[in-house]
Write a protein that holds these residues in place. Structure first.
Motif, PDB file in Angstrom:
ATOM      1  N   VAL A 174       0.835  -1.203   0.000  1.00 31.21           N
ATOM      2  CA  VAL A 174       0.000   0.000   0.000  1.00 31.21           C
ATOM      3  C   VAL A 174       0.871   1.255   0.000  1.00 31.21           C
ATOM      4  O   VAL A 174       0.599   2.219  -0.728  1.00 31.21           O
ATOM      5  N   GLY A 175       1.942   1.232   0.783  1.00 29.96           N
ATOM      6  CA  GLY A 175       2.852   2.374   0.802  1.00 29.96           C
ATOM      7  C   GLY A 175       3.530   2.593  -0.538  1.00 29.96           C
ATOM      8  O   GLY A 175       3.693   3.738  -0.991  1.00 29.96           O
ATOM      9  N   LEU A 176       3.904   1.509  -1.208  1.00 30.01           N
ATOM     10  CA  LEU A 176       4.551   1.623  -2.510  1.00 30.01           C
ATOM     11  C   LEU A 176       3.584   2.182  -3.554  1.00 30.01           C
ATOM     12  O   LEU A 176       3.963   3.029  -4.379  1.00 30.01           O
ATOM     13  N   VAL A 177       2.348   1.720  -3.529  1.00 28.19           N
ATOM     14  CA  VAL A 177       1.345   2.247  -4.457  1.00 28.19           C
ATOM     15  C   VAL A 177       1.147   3.741  -4.235  1.00 28.19           C
ATOM     16  O   VAL A 177       1.068   4.525  -5.197  1.00 28.19           O
ATOM     17  N   ALA A 178       1.088   4.150  -2.972  1.00 26.78           N
ATOM     18  CA  ALA A 178       0.909   5.573  -2.676  1.00 26.78           C
ATOM     19  C   ALA A 178       2.056   6.393  -3.247  1.00 26.78           C
ATOM     20  O   ALA A 178       1.845   7.452  -3.858  1.00 26.78           O
ATOM     21  N   LEU A 183       4.449   9.932  -7.483  1.00 24.67           N
ATOM     22  CA  LEU A 183       5.375  10.157  -8.589  1.00 24.67           C
ATOM     23  C   LEU A 183       4.605  10.481  -9.867  1.00 24.67           C
ATOM     24  O   LEU A 183       4.981  11.394 -10.619  1.00 24.67           O
ATOM     25  N   ALA A 184       3.524   9.762 -10.106  1.00 24.89           N
ATOM     26  CA  ALA A 184       2.715  10.021 -11.294  1.00 24.89           C
ATOM     27  C   ALA A 184       2.198  11.459 -11.296  1.00 24.89           C
ATOM     28  O   ALA A 184       2.218  12.148 -12.327  1.00 24.89           O
ATOM     29  N   ALA A 185       1.753  11.927 -10.123  1.00 22.04           N
ATOM     30  CA  ALA A 185       1.263  13.302 -10.028  1.00 22.04           C
ATOM     31  C   ALA A 185       2.384  14.298 -10.283  1.00 22.04           C
ATOM     32  O   ALA A 185       2.197  15.314 -10.976  1.00 22.04           O
ATOM     33  N   ALA A 186       3.581  14.011  -9.751  1.00 21.19           N
ATOM     34  CA  ALA A 186       4.712  14.913  -9.948  1.00 21.19           C
ATOM     35  C   ALA A 186       5.118  14.992 -11.412  1.00 21.19           C
ATOM     36  O   ALA A 186       5.629  16.024 -11.879  1.00 21.19           O
ATOM     37  N   LEU A 187       4.877  13.910 -12.150  1.00 19.51           N
ATOM     38  CA  LEU A 187       5.226  13.883 -13.577  1.00 19.51           C
ATOM     39  C   LEU A 187       4.086  14.385 -14.459  1.00 19.51           C
ATOM     40  O   LEU A 187       4.205  14.364 -15.694  1.00 19.51           O
ATOM     41  N   GLY A 188       3.015  14.809 -13.843  1.00 15.20           N
ATOM     42  CA  GLY A 188       1.906  15.370 -14.600  1.00 15.20           C
ATOM     43  C   GLY A 188       0.987  14.352 -15.229  1.00 15.20           C
ATOM     44  O   GLY A 188       0.181  14.701 -16.110  1.00 15.20           O
ATOM     45  N   PHE A 245       4.011   5.871   7.370  1.00 10.86           N
ATOM     46  CA  PHE A 245       2.750   5.617   8.061  1.00 10.86           C
ATOM     47  C   PHE A 245       2.768   6.183   9.478  1.00 10.86           C
ATOM     48  O   PHE A 245       1.738   6.625   9.992  1.00 10.86           O
ATOM     49  N   ARG A 246       3.933   6.177  10.109  1.00  9.50           N
ATOM     50  CA  ARG A 246       4.019   6.761  11.457  1.00  9.50           C
ATOM     51  C   ARG A 246       3.707   8.252  11.407  1.00  9.50           C
ATOM     52  O   ARG A 246       3.005   8.788  12.280  1.00  9.50           O
ATOM     53  N   GLN A 247       4.231   8.938  10.409  1.00  9.15           N
ATOM     54  CA  GLN A 247       3.943  10.361  10.269  1.00  9.15           C
ATOM     55  C   GLN A 247       2.459  10.593  10.001  1.00  9.15           C
ATOM     56  O   GLN A 247       1.864  11.536  10.531  1.00  9.15           O
ATOM     57  N   ALA A 248       1.861   9.739   9.179  1.00 11.64           N
ATOM     58  CA  ALA A 248       0.422   9.863   8.933  1.00 11.64           C
ATOM     59  C   ALA A 248      -0.364   9.641  10.215  1.00 11.64           C
ATOM     60  O   ALA A 248      -1.346  10.349  10.495  1.00 11.64           O
ATOM     61  N   ALA A 249       0.056   8.673  11.022  1.00 16.07           N
ATOM     62  CA  ALA A 249      -0.661   8.346  12.249  1.00 16.07           C
ATOM     63  C   ALA A 249      -0.525   9.428  13.306  1.00 16.07           C
ATOM     64  O   ALA A 249      -1.263   9.409  14.305  1.00 16.07           O
ATOM     65  N   ARG A 268      -0.914  12.624  -1.517  1.00 13.87           N
ATOM     66  CA  ARG A 268      -1.056  14.074  -1.657  1.00 13.87           C
ATOM     67  C   ARG A 268       0.114  14.848  -1.074  1.00 13.87           C
ATOM     68  O   ARG A 268       0.283  16.033  -1.374  1.00 13.87           O
ATOM     69  N   THR A 269       0.907  14.232  -0.190  1.00 16.49           N
ATOM     70  CA  THR A 269       1.943  14.980   0.518  1.00 16.49           C
ATOM     71  C   THR A 269       3.334  14.477   0.178  1.00 16.49           C
ATOM     72  O   THR A 269       3.531  13.387  -0.338  1.00 16.49           O
TER      73      THR A 269
END
Length: 270
Positions: A174-178, A183-188, A245-249, A268-269
């Motif tokens: 799940v973390g890798l998909v995120a 990365l996809a968003a950063a590449l437009g 995930f720790r930062q998200a939590a 998003r972040t």
């Protein structure tokens, strides 16, 4: 039918206990927050004020707790009360060390089975959990059948070990998909197109889990599971995922939410 004491009535424990009650087992229940036991008591479960009271006449004890610390606290109260012939089924995600420590505290004639589960609240309610059972399960397989399908994993502690492996892979995926979608968003790239491409590849299952709706694997519990895994082996990739995930939590709104919510936050972040 066997008298069952069910300790721990969280999001997973409550529907599991309800299935045993519906199957006709005399059931006593306990939860650290007593209000969570009230719906089951209203349907016929025995009300108890402490773990020791819950297990006093039980043939089978089932624990579904938040982690190793909660298990230790319950064991302090419960272990002296168990009589020979009792079977303790430990279904929390606590890791093999906690299971072995618990086994060392039990008296002669008390059998311990470690049987953590795969699946979320929907499968708990349906009785379709995957149960990874280590140790001698013969005396309780008919009880566990009300909760799901039992896979025998080997000696005591092997169920807890395999559950760590499975959860580490799921959370890591799940973390890798995120991060891939970030990365996809950063590449437009269009997010939907990138998600569809990932779903069509070997990460398809992780994509589904990252966008699951209706599941509940709390982010703070995922962080706990990764912490137990990292104590067992050097896992650099998992360490990096765990930090994300720790930062998200750290956000209370995400800590008790499903890991899919945390994944959306990670996309998003930075």
């Amino acid at each position: 039918m066997e008298k069952i004491a069910f300790l721990g009535l969280g999001h997973m424990g409550a529907p599991m206990a309800r299935r045993l009650l519906a199957a006709g087992h005399p059931l006593s229940v306990w939860n650290r927050t007593p209000a969570r036991a009230e719906p089951l008591v209203a349907d016929g479960a025995g009300r108890t004020g402490s773990p020791s009271e819950a297990v006093r006449d039980a043939d089978v004890v089932i624990t579904m707790l938040a982690g190793p610390d909660a298990l230790t606290a319950v064991a302090d109260a419960v272990a002296p009360e168990l009589r020979p012939g009792t079977v303790w089924v430990e279904m929390s995600t606590v890791g093999p060390d906690a299971v072995r420590e618990l086994a060392g505290r039990l008296g002669d004639g008390v059998t311990l089975v470690d049987a953590p589960v795969m699946g979320s609240t929907d499968r708990a309610a349906e009785g379709t959990l995957g149960i990874l059972a280590g140790g001698d399960t013969a005396a309780v397989e008919h009880v566990l059948a009300h909760l799901g399908t039992v896979t025998r994993t080997g000696p005591l502690g092997s169920g807890a070990s395999l559950k760590l492996v499975v959860n580490t892979a799921v959370i890591g995926g799940v973390g890798l998909v995120a991060e891939a979608l970030r990365l996809a968003a950063a590449l437009g790239l269009d997010g939907g197109t990138a998600r569809a491409a990932l779903k069509a590849g070997p990460l398809g299952g992780a994509v589904d889990r990252a966008f699951a709706d209706g599941a509940l694997f709390a982010t703070d519990l995922a962080v706990k599971d990764l912490r137990i895994a990292m104590a067992a082996a050097e896992l650099p990739v998992v360490t990096a995922v765990s930090e994300q995930f720790r930062q998200a939590a750290a956000d209370p709104a995400l800590a008790r939410a499903d890991i899919a919510r945390a994944a959306a936050h990670l996309i998003r972040t930075v």
